[in-house]
Design a protein around this motif. Structure first.
Motif, PDB file in Angstrom:
ATOM      1  N   TYR A 321      -7.151 -18.443 -52.298  1.00 38.38           N
ATOM      2  CA  TYR A 321      -6.501 -19.147 -51.191  1.00 38.38           C
ATOM      3  C   TYR A 321      -6.826 -18.464 -49.862  1.00 38.38           C
ATOM      4  O   TYR A 321      -7.191 -17.272 -49.813  1.00 38.38           O
ATOM      5  CB  TYR A 321      -4.995 -19.196 -51.405  1.00 38.38           C
ATOM      6  N   ASP A 323      -4.907 -17.499 -47.377  1.00 43.06           N
ATOM      7  CA  ASP A 323      -4.104 -16.338 -47.002  1.00 43.06           C
ATOM      8  C   ASP A 323      -4.538 -15.100 -47.774  1.00 43.06           C
ATOM      9  O   ASP A 323      -4.519 -13.986 -47.239  1.00 43.06           O
ATOM     10  CB  ASP A 323      -2.618 -16.625 -47.239  1.00 43.06           C
ATOM     11  N   GLU A 324      -4.965 -15.271 -49.033  1.00 45.17           N
ATOM     12  CA  GLU A 324      -5.471 -14.138 -49.807  1.00 45.17           C
ATOM     13  C   GLU A 324      -6.785 -13.626 -49.222  1.00 45.17           C
ATOM     14  O   GLU A 324      -6.992 -12.412 -49.110  1.00 45.17           O
ATOM     15  CB  GLU A 324      -5.673 -14.553 -51.263  1.00 45.17           C
ATOM     16  N   THR A 327      -6.136 -11.667 -46.072  1.00 43.66           N
ATOM     17  CA  THR A 327      -5.567 -10.342 -46.343  1.00 43.66           C
ATOM     18  C   THR A 327      -6.639  -9.386 -46.852  1.00 43.66           C
ATOM     19  O   THR A 327      -6.671  -8.208 -46.484  1.00 43.66           O
ATOM     20  CB  THR A 327      -4.431 -10.452 -47.368  1.00 43.66           C
ATOM     21  N   ASP A 365      -0.621 -23.776 -43.028  1.00 42.09           N
ATOM     22  CA  ASP A 365      -0.345 -23.559 -44.448  1.00 42.09           C
ATOM     23  C   ASP A 365      -1.544 -22.987 -45.186  1.00 42.09           C
ATOM     24  O   ASP A 365      -2.042 -23.561 -46.169  1.00 42.09           O
ATOM     25  CB  ASP A 365       0.087 -24.872 -45.110  1.00 42.09           C
ATOM     26  N   PRO A 366      -2.055 -21.826 -44.775  1.00 45.47           N
ATOM     27  CA  PRO A 366      -3.224 -21.256 -45.467  1.00 45.47           C
ATOM     28  C   PRO A 366      -2.927 -20.862 -46.909  1.00 45.47           C
ATOM     29  O   PRO A 366      -3.855 -20.752 -47.715  1.00 45.47           O
ATOM     30  CB  PRO A 366      -3.563 -20.023 -44.624  1.00 45.47           C
ATOM     31  N   GLU A 367      -1.633 -20.667 -47.236  1.00 45.53           N
ATOM     32  CA  GLU A 367      -1.295 -20.301 -48.612  1.00 45.53           C
ATOM     33  C   GLU A 367      -1.406 -21.491 -49.567  1.00 45.53           C
ATOM     34  O   GLU A 367      -1.248 -21.324 -50.781  1.00 45.53           O
ATOM     35  CB  GLU A 367       0.128 -19.737 -48.676  1.00 45.53           C
ATOM     36  N   TRP A 476       4.050  -6.757 -48.716  1.00 48.88           N
ATOM     37  CA  TRP A 476       4.353  -7.998 -49.421  1.00 48.88           C
ATOM     38  C   TRP A 476       5.792  -7.977 -49.894  1.00 48.88           C
ATOM     39  O   TRP A 476       6.359  -6.929 -50.161  1.00 48.88           O
ATOM     40  CB  TRP A 476       3.423  -8.163 -50.618  1.00 48.88           C
TER      41      TRP A 476
END
Length: 699
Positions: A321, A323-324, A327, A365-367, A476
């Motif tokens: 995804y 968001d991953e 990160t 909503d990148p997740e 997190w």
């Protein structure tokens, strides 16, 4: 809709192969490091000589042109020698899983090779009863030099592999590799699904995949590559070319497949610059195991010192995804790249790639979004009926991937799930769980989610959400933020149709994965059912079973035993405390009400005895701290047991006998208050482990 990336280099015929590319580097830079594997490290010249020696032996065994040779060994340096030797001998290779002999035997049965190259230690484990001819790699290593393992000792009659027909010759071949038809099979690759499928890959495709990947990744001879996947997975079985066909070094585990705790040390010690891994491996390296110096709020942390050598992180094997990916990008030094690579075995590990810099603008909503990006050079992507179809870089026919996707208006390919994961609802409709899973990931306490249909003991199938917390670390949320089913339904309201909302939620530490790094839906535990339902369903107890464990007392047994003990207590009451239950002179209905009170006191005592000896196992399932569980177990037991002796003693005590009254108060009343406080603390305490399934070693 079609999306393509053309390359003139692959538009014209070529007789070049990945073997020729490696041999050119071996001639030009024979002293350069090729394999970094501790004592088994080899230079390009040494690797080429070792491969030529084994190839000579294979040709002496009458290996037919294009004949398939299975290779299975835990020594990764010997594995690479064998792969090159098979190509030098004009054959095709298939890497076999020796870490899981059962899977390895299935692979051998599916591949039907003519020869098996393996070690003595794995020969018996891989024997599938087909009478396959075996050549021992450890015999070759014993001949090759002092750094290799010694051949097993024993009488010659007990070692058939040491006979001339079974042992590699020590005569190196001075003949360069000859012409190989580009269409001839070079390798048999296995897909990364739970049930791997064998895919033949030709020499032309293997070279085109390397050139296509090299055009995007831009490898140099100074690079050191590390591939975390098992040798039988496409990422390694075809990905070794990314290092050895570009003059770089391939960092290998000296004796066994990579373990998570060893990858970080190897990246730092061997100064790895290009890391090929799966989403779970990347997360573990750059998030979960990040050093304290690299921790900090998002956007204000430096790169992890142990990973400062990395210039490229290629993530493949499963969905990643946005968001991953963002990160992971923050865990690397400025200028380093993170590629989300989508490449099935049919395309030799290449297909599409995505980098954050390809985004034309920020996305909401990148997740909930996983982008596969654009095709590798020479590849083409077509979405037909929602299914992604890939044209390999060698210009072959389009391959249906079985995966769903959407070509966005910005030209990027977005992942949309897998066809085989579709769920049939009771009303006959089919739903793609990926949409629900992505919406679930929008919850702040959830890092990964799988939605699966589970057959209940009664009635239709129901949707179950399996959720895991975001990767551990100070940046997190903790696992205790995992939602229950009511909170999850509130989160999904307005995002998912009501009939598509999960009925249950199972909280896990991490989602299970296949050896290739893909989420393994078949390995998910079944929801815990009530004991009666479990028996109706025919379930058996076990690690993920539904029936109560042997330590737990079923509710029916508690009621039955409690009733029997209560009846016994009622009988012996007058023996222990004569006259305590005498209701002579008490008018009705008060006499009846007091009689009921005496009965309930005896029943409470009986249930308390059963709970004292069998209740703690059930309380441990609540996952609260062990000390609080013990205290609460004793407190509840006391609350049930104390009423019977307390009331009987009070009824016999004289009201003006102050010493006896005080003794009774401090023996019963005060402890009852304390027990009530402990029980209240137990009820309001958070579970020590928020997960529904856990490793017993965590207790």
């Amino acid at each position: 809709m079609t999306q393509g990336s053309e390359s003139v280099r692959f538009g014209k015929p070529t007789t070049d192969t990945v073997l020729h590319r490696f041999e050119q580097w071996a001639r030009d830079t024979p002293g350069a490091r090729a394999l970094i594997a501790g004592p088994d490290s080899l230079t390009y010249g040494e690797l080429d000589a070792r491969a030529a020696r084994l190839a000579h032996r294979l040709r002496g065994c009458d290996l037919p042109p294009g004949g398939l040779v299975a290779v299975g060994t835990a020594r990764q340096s010997e594995l690479v020698v064998a792969l090159l030797a098979v190509l030098k001998a004009g054959g095709a290779y298939a890497v076999i899983d020796v870490a899981n002999p059962r899977a390895g035997r299935r692979q051998l049965t599916a591949a039907e090779p003519v020869v098996l190259l393996t070690d003595t230690a794995h020969r018996a484990a891989l024997d599938n009863g087909s009478g396959l001819r075996v050549i021992r790699l450890d015999a070759e290593a014993a001949i090759a030099g002092p750094r290799a393992a010694e051949a097993p000792s024993g009488p010659a009659s007990d070692r058939p592999s040491d006979r001339p027909s079974d042992r590699p010759s020590d005569r190196p071949s001075d003949q360069p590799s000859g012409y190989v038809p580009p269409g001839r099979t070079a390798a048999l690759l296995f897909t990364g699904s739970a049930e791997p499928r064998a895919v033949p890959v030709g020499h032309r495709l293997l070279l085109a995949a390397h050139e296509s990947w090299a055009e995007v990744a831009r490898p140099t001879p100074r690079d050191r590559h590390l591939i975390t996947a098992g040798p039988d997975v496409t990422a390694f079985a075809a990905g070794w070319t990314r290092a050895l066909c570009s003059g770089g070094a391939l960092v290998l585990s000296p004796r066994s497949p990579w373990k998570p705790e060893d990858i970080r040390a190897a990246v730092e010690t061997d100064r790895v610059t290009v890391l090929h891994t799966d989403p779970a491996g990347a997360t573990r390296l750059l998030i979960e195991d990040a050093q304290p110096a690299a921790s900090g709020p998002p956007g204000h942390r430096g790169s992890d010192p142990a990973c400062r050598s990395l210039r490229l992180l290629a993530v493949s094997g499963d969905r990643l995804y946005l968001d991953e990916q963002a990160t992971l990008q923050m865990g690397l030094r400025p200028g380093a790249r993170v590629l989300n690579v989508y490449g099935p075995a049919d395309c030799a590990g290449v297909g599409t790639w995505f980098e954050l810099s390809q985004l034309p603008h920020p996305l909401d909503d990148p997740e909930e979004v996983s982008l596969l990006g654009t095709p590798f050079p020479g590849c083409r992507v077509e979405v037909r009926g929602g299914e992604i179809r890939l044209t390999p870089p060698d210009g072959g026919d389009a391959v249906p991937t079985g995966d769903l996707g959407v070509l966005r208006e910005d030209g990027l390919l977005e992942f949309g799930g897998r066809i085989r994961d579709r769920i049939a609802l009771p009303d006959g409709r089919q739903v793609d769980p990926y949409t629900i899973e992505s919406a679930i990931r929008g919850h702040a306490g959830i890092g990964a989610a799988i939605v699966k249909a589970v057959d209940g003991p009664r009635g239709p199938r129901r949707l179950v959400a399996y959720v895991a917390p975001p990767p551990g670390g100070p940046r997190w949320p903790a696992g205790v933020l995992l939602p229950d089913i009511e909170e999850l339904r509130d989160h999904l309201a307005g995002k998912v149709l009501r009939e598509e909302c999960p009925r249950n939620v199972i909280r896990l530490r991490a989602l299970p994965r296949t050896p290739a790094g893909r989420e393994d839906r078949d390995a998910l535990p079944l929801p815990i059912l009530p004991a009666a339902a479990a028996r109706r369903a025919g379930s058996k107890s076990g690690k993920y079973g539904s029936a109560p464990s042997q330590e737990e007392v079923p509710a029916s047994c508690v009621a039955g035993c409690g009733g029997v003990l209560g009846f016994v207590a009622l009988i012996i009451t007058n023996l222990l405390w004569p006259g305590s239950t005498d209701l002579t002179g008490v008018p009705q209905p008060w006499a009846f009400l007091f009689s009921v009170l005496y009965l309930f006191e005896c029943l409470a005592f009986g249930v308390g005895v059963v709970f004292l000896f069998g209740g703690r196992a059930r309380m441990r399932r609540q996952r609260r701290s062990p000390s609080l569980t013990v205290a609460a177990h004793l407190a509840v037991s006391y609350l049930l047991l104390a009423w019977w002796p307390q009331d009987n003693l009070y009824r016999l005590a004289a009201k003006q006998d102050w010493p006896q009254q005080a003794a009774l108060v401090y023996t019963f009343n005060v402890p009852l208050m304390i027990a009530g406080v402990i029980a209240a603390a137990y009820v309001v305490a958070r579970p020590a482990d928020p997960f529904d399934f856990h490793d017993p070693l965590d207790d």
